[in-house]
Design a protein around this motif. Structure first.
Motif, PDB file in Angstrom:
ATOM      1  N   TYR A 135      11.329  19.120 -25.151  1.00  0.00           N
ATOM      2  CA  TYR A 135      11.777  19.193 -26.546  1.00  0.00           C
ATOM      3  C   TYR A 135      13.296  19.248 -26.602  1.00  0.00           C
ATOM      4  O   TYR A 135      13.924  20.021 -25.865  1.00  0.00           O
ATOM      5  CB  TYR A 135      11.197  20.439 -27.212  1.00  0.00           C
ATOM      6  N   ARG A 136      13.864  18.427 -27.474  1.00  0.00           N
ATOM      7  CA  ARG A 136      15.314  18.435 -27.664  1.00  0.00           C
ATOM      8  C   ARG A 136      15.615  19.139 -28.974  1.00  0.00           C
ATOM      9  O   ARG A 136      15.234  18.681 -30.040  1.00  0.00           O
ATOM     10  CB  ARG A 136      15.862  17.014 -27.668  1.00  0.00           C
ATOM     11  N   SER A 137      16.291  20.291 -28.888  1.00  0.00           N
ATOM     12  CA  SER A 137      16.590  21.079 -30.071  1.00  0.00           C
ATOM     13  C   SER A 137      17.374  20.252 -31.082  1.00  0.00           C
ATOM     14  O   SER A 137      18.325  19.551 -30.734  1.00  0.00           O
ATOM     15  CB  SER A 137      17.394  22.323 -29.681  1.00  0.00           C
ATOM     16  N   GLY A 138      16.950  20.327 -32.324  1.00  0.00           N
ATOM     17  CA  GLY A 138      17.606  19.588 -33.384  1.00  0.00           C
ATOM     18  C   GLY A 138      17.081  18.179 -33.575  1.00  0.00           C
ATOM     19  O   GLY A 138      17.561  17.452 -34.464  1.00  0.00           O
ATOM     20  N   ALA A 139      16.101  17.784 -32.774  1.00  0.00           N
ATOM     21  CA  ALA A 139      15.594  16.409 -32.864  1.00  0.00           C
ATOM     22  C   ALA A 139      14.772  16.186 -34.127  1.00  0.00           C
ATOM     23  O   ALA A 139      14.583  15.039 -34.548  1.00  0.00           O
ATOM     24  CB  ALA A 139      14.751  16.084 -31.634  1.00  0.00           C
ATOM     25  N   ILE A 140      14.262  17.254 -34.720  1.00  0.00           N
ATOM     26  CA  ILE A 140      13.423  17.138 -35.908  1.00  0.00           C
ATOM     27  C   ILE A 140      13.998  17.989 -37.031  1.00  0.00           C
ATOM     28  O   ILE A 140      14.390  19.141 -36.824  1.00  0.00           O
ATOM     29  CB  ILE A 140      11.988  17.606 -35.611  1.00  0.00           C
ATOM     30  N   ASP A 141      14.045  17.419 -38.219  1.00  0.00           N
ATOM     31  CA  ASP A 141      14.413  18.177 -39.399  1.00  0.00           C
ATOM     32  C   ASP A 141      13.128  18.817 -39.926  1.00  0.00           C
ATOM     33  O   ASP A 141      12.338  18.179 -40.629  1.00  0.00           O
ATOM     34  CB  ASP A 141      15.031  17.251 -40.453  1.00  0.00           C
ATOM     35  N   PHE A 142      12.905  20.079 -39.575  1.00  0.00           N
ATOM     36  CA  PHE A 142      11.649  20.723 -39.921  1.00  0.00           C
ATOM     37  C   PHE A 142      11.515  21.018 -41.413  1.00  0.00           C
ATOM     38  O   PHE A 142      10.420  21.361 -41.872  1.00  0.00           O
ATOM     39  CB  PHE A 142      11.465  22.000 -39.097  1.00  0.00           C
ATOM     40  N   THR A 143      12.589  20.866 -42.175  1.00  0.00           N
ATOM     41  CA  THR A 143      12.452  21.016 -43.629  1.00  0.00           C
ATOM     42  C   THR A 143      11.658  19.859 -44.227  1.00  0.00           C
ATOM     43  O   THR A 143      11.211  19.940 -45.373  1.00  0.00           O
ATOM     44  CB  THR A 143      13.834  21.093 -44.304  1.00  0.00           C
ATOM     45  N   THR A 144      11.466  18.778 -43.454  1.00  0.00           N
ATOM     46  CA  THR A 144      10.673  17.641 -43.927  1.00  0.00           C
ATOM     47  C   THR A 144       9.228  17.712 -43.441  1.00  0.00           C
ATOM     48  O   THR A 144       8.434  16.808 -43.720  1.00  0.00           O
ATOM     49  CB  THR A 144      11.288  16.313 -43.453  1.00  0.00           C
ATOM     50  N   ILE A 145       8.887  18.766 -42.707  1.00  0.00           N
ATOM     51  CA  ILE A 145       7.537  18.921 -42.147  1.00  0.00           C
ATOM     52  C   ILE A 145       6.792  19.998 -42.922  1.00  0.00           C
ATOM     53  O   ILE A 145       7.271  21.130 -43.057  1.00  0.00           O
ATOM     54  CB  ILE A 145       7.614  19.306 -40.648  1.00  0.00           C
ATOM     55  N   ASP A 146       5.601  19.665 -43.447  1.00  0.00           N
ATOM     56  CA  ASP A 146       4.809  20.646 -44.207  1.00  0.00           C
ATOM     57  C   ASP A 146       4.229  21.720 -43.306  1.00  0.00           C
ATOM     58  O   ASP A 146       4.129  22.883 -43.695  1.00  0.00           O
ATOM     59  CB  ASP A 146       3.665  19.938 -44.945  1.00  0.00           C
ATOM     60  N   ALA A 147       3.781  21.318 -42.110  1.00  0.00           N
ATOM     61  CA  ALA A 147       3.226  22.284 -41.160  1.00  0.00           C
ATOM     62  C   ALA A 147       3.325  21.697 -39.765  1.00  0.00           C
ATOM     63  O   ALA A 147       3.205  20.483 -39.565  1.00  0.00           O
ATOM     64  CB  ALA A 147       1.779  22.618 -41.488  1.00  0.00           C
ATOM     65  N   LEU A 148       3.531  22.568 -38.791  1.00  0.00           N
ATOM     66  CA  LEU A 148       3.577  22.196 -37.382  1.00  0.00           C
ATOM     67  C   LEU A 148       2.423  22.888 -36.678  1.00  0.00           C
ATOM     68  O   LEU A 148       2.314  24.113 -36.715  1.00  0.00           O
ATOM     69  CB  LEU A 148       4.907  22.631 -36.756  1.00  0.00           C
ATOM     70  N   HIS A 149       1.573  22.105 -36.019  1.00  0.00           N
ATOM     71  CA  HIS A 149       0.450  22.666 -35.276  1.00  0.00           C
ATOM     72  C   HIS A 149       0.693  22.542 -33.777  1.00  0.00           C
ATOM     73  O   HIS A 149       1.116  21.486 -33.295  1.00  0.00           O
ATOM     74  CB  HIS A 149      -0.855  21.949 -35.630  1.00  0.00           C
ATOM     75  N   VAL A 150       0.390  23.621 -33.019  1.00  0.00           N
ATOM     76  CA  VAL A 150       0.506  23.606 -31.560  1.00  0.00           C
ATOM     77  C   VAL A 150      -0.717  24.267 -30.949  1.00  0.00           C
ATOM     78  O   VAL A 150      -1.409  25.055 -31.595  1.00  0.00           O
ATOM     79  CB  VAL A 150       1.791  24.331 -31.079  1.00  0.00           C
ATOM     80  N   GLY A 151      -0.972  23.955 -29.664  1.00  0.00           N
ATOM     81  CA  GLY A 151      -2.072  24.608 -28.972  1.00  0.00           C
ATOM     82  C   GLY A 151      -2.556  23.841 -27.767  1.00  0.00           C
ATOM     83  O   GLY A 151      -2.003  22.819 -27.386  1.00  0.00           O
ATOM     84  N   SER A 152      -3.575  24.377 -27.127  1.00  0.00           N
ATOM     85  CA  SER A 152      -4.378  23.736 -26.094  1.00  0.00           C
ATOM     86  C   SER A 152      -3.695  23.612 -24.733  1.00  0.00           C
ATOM     87  O   SER A 152      -2.868  24.435 -24.355  1.00  0.00           O
ATOM     88  CB  SER A 152      -4.880  22.379 -26.580  1.00  0.00           C
ATOM     89  N   THR A 153      -4.034  22.549 -23.983  1.00  0.00           N
ATOM     90  CA  THR A 153      -3.735  22.480 -22.552  1.00  0.00           C
ATOM     91  C   THR A 153      -2.252  22.454 -22.229  1.00  0.00           C
ATOM     92  O   THR A 153      -1.847  22.931 -21.171  1.00  0.00           O
ATOM     93  CB  THR A 153      -4.398  21.248 -21.918  1.00  0.00           C
ATOM     94  N   THR A 154      -1.437  21.911 -23.116  1.00  0.00           N
ATOM     95  CA  THR A 154      -0.010  21.830 -22.812  1.00  0.00           C
ATOM     96  C   THR A 154       0.676  23.194 -22.870  1.00  0.00           C
ATOM     97  O   THR A 154       1.838  23.308 -22.476  1.00  0.00           O
ATOM     98  CB  THR A 154       0.705  20.857 -23.772  1.00  0.00           C
ATOM     99  N   LEU A 155      -0.017  24.223 -23.324  1.00  0.00           N
ATOM    100  CA  LEU A 155       0.553  25.568 -23.354  1.00  0.00           C
ATOM    101  C   LEU A 155       0.184  26.392 -22.127  1.00  0.00           C
ATOM    102  O   LEU A 155       0.631  27.523 -21.986  1.00  0.00           O
ATOM    103  CB  LEU A 155       0.094  26.310 -24.611  1.00  0.00           C
TER     104      LEU A 155
END
Length: 334
Positions: A110-130
Motif C-alpha cells: 500500500y502506498r500512503s496517499g494513493a487513495i482519496d478516501f473521502t471519495t470512498i463510501d466504505a472500505l472492507h478488509v479481511g481474510s487470507t491477506t491478513l
C-alpha cells in the motif's frame, strides 16, 4: 464507491469425471473479491484493491471481476503467481488447502496517499491477506489512513490451516476489529478466535473500543447483530435449497454494505444513528442474498435483476435515498 481490499484467488471445487474419478474445477473466488462482486452485482459502484497476477489464473480473476462490474483501477497486477485453494467439504462445511507463498496477493503493498478516501463510501478488509506479513501490516496502515474519512468494514474470515501462531493471529485480528466501524464474523470464526459463543460480551467490548455495529452469522440458526444505539437485532435465515455454503458469508457482507449504502446509512455518522427498523431491514436483505448464494455451487452471488422487487421495497421502506446519486430502480426477479 464501495472498496474491498484483499484476496482474489482460484478455488478448485470438487467434482467427478464421467467415469467416476475425482476432479477439481477452477472457480474464481477469494473472500474480498466475493464481497466486491456481490456489491457490484447488486448495483453499487464497487472497486477491488489488492494484488492480482498476470498469469492465466489472474486473468480469469480480472475477467470475472470486470464482467460483474467491479472496477480494478486500484488493483495491482504483477507476474507473481495466483493464490490457489482446494476445497473439500466436511459435514457440509467447506474446508480449504491453500497454496499462497509469494503470491501476487501476499506481495501487495500500500502506498500512503494513493487513495482519496473521502471519495470512498466504505472500505472492507479481511481474510487470507491478513494472516501473514507484509500484507497484514500494509493493510493495517491503509485502514489507519482511511478510518477518519470513511466507514471501515472487517471480516476476519479465518483460515486456521494458514495460521502458524494463533495468539499472534488473534491479536492481529483484534487490531483490525478495534479500528473497524462494522465487524462481522461467523460463529465458527468467533469460536476459533475467542472460544465459546459469548457473542454478546465480545460485541459489547468491540463497541466499547469504537465499533458501531457487530454482526455474528450462524448459518441456518440466523444472524445476531449489536449496535450502539439500535441495540440487539436478530434475523432468521430464510429457507433455501442449499447446494453449498461457499461464499455465503461474503455475500452477506457485501449485501449488508450495499444495503446500508442504499438506505443512506453507510457513512460513519449515519451508521451511528441507524434505527432498529433500518438495521433489521438491512440484515434481512443481506440474509436473503446469502441464501441465493447457498442455492448455487461456488461463490456465485446474485445479480440485482435476479432478486424479487419486493426485497428491495422492503429494504428501502421510508428511508431517504443517498443524496450523492439517484437510487437504481429495482428489477423484477426471475
Amino acid at each position: 464507491m464501495l472498496l474491498s481490499c484483499g484476496d482474489a484467488l482460484i478455488d478448485f471445487m470438487p467434482a467427478s469425471t464421467g467415469d467416476g474419478r475425482d476432479a477439481y474445477i477452477p472457480v474464481v473466488g477469494g473472500s474480498c473479491l466475493n464481497v466486491a462482486v456481490t456489491m457490484a452485482r447488486l448495483g453499487a459502484p464497487t472497486g477491488l484493491m489488492g494484488g492480482i497476477s498476470t498469469d492465466l489464473f489472474g486473468q480469469m480473476i480480472a475477467d470475472h471481476a470486470q464482467r460483474s462490474g467491479v472496477d480494478l483501477r486500484y488493483a495491482t497486477r504483477s507476474p507473481h503467481e495466483t493464490t490457489l485453494a482446494f476445497v473439500h467439504f466436511i459435514a457440509g462445511e467447506p474446508h480449504y488447502v491453500f497454496y499462497d507463498d509469494g503470491t501476487a496477493a501476499q506481495r501487495w503493498t500500500y502506498r500512503s496517499g494513493a487513495i482519496d478516501f473521502t471519495t470512498i463510501d466504505a472500505l472492507h478488509v479481511g481474510s487470507t491477506t491478513l494472516v501473514n506479513e507484509p500484507a497484514s501490516t500494509e493493510t493495517l496502515t491503509m485502514v489507519d489512513d482511511a478510518r477518519g474519512s470513511t466507514t471501515v468494514s472487517f471480516d476476519p474470515n479465518c483460515r486456521p490451516n494458514l495460521v502458524r501462531d494463533k495468539a499472534l493471529y488473534a491479536a492481529r485480528m483484534d487490531s483490525f476489529a478495534k479500528r473497524a466501524h462494522i465487524v462481522r464474523m461467523s460463529d465458527v470464526d468467533f469460536d476459533f478466535l475467542y472460544g465459546g459463543d459469548d457473542h454478546e460480551s465480545k460485541a459489547a467490548a468491540l463497541m466499547e473500543d469504537g465499533a458501531s455495529l457487530v454482526v455474528i452469522t450462524r448459518g441456518e440458526r440466523g444472524t445476531s447483530a449489536w449496535h450502539r444505539s439500535a441495540g440487539r437485532v436478530d434475523v432468521a435465515t430464510p429457507p433455501a435449497r442449499v447446494v453449498d455454503t461457499v461464499g455465503a458469508g461474503d455475500s452477506f457482507q457485501g449485501s449488508l454494505l450495499m444495503a446500508l449504502r442504499e438506505i443512506n446509512r453507510i457513512a460513519p455518522d449515519a451508521l451511528a444513528t441507524i434505527s432498529t427498523n433500518e438495521l433489521h431491514r438491512a440484515l434481512t436483505f443481506a440474509a436473503a442474498c446469502a441464501a441465493v448464494t447457498c442455492s448455487r455451487s461456488g461463490a456465485n452471488p446474485p445479480h440485482r435483476h435476479e432478486l424479487d422487487v419486493g426485497l428491495f421495497e422492503a429494504l428501502l421502506g421510508d428511508s431517504p435515498s443517498p443524496s450523492s446519486e439517484p437510487r437504481m430502480p429495482p428489477h423484477r426477479g426471475v
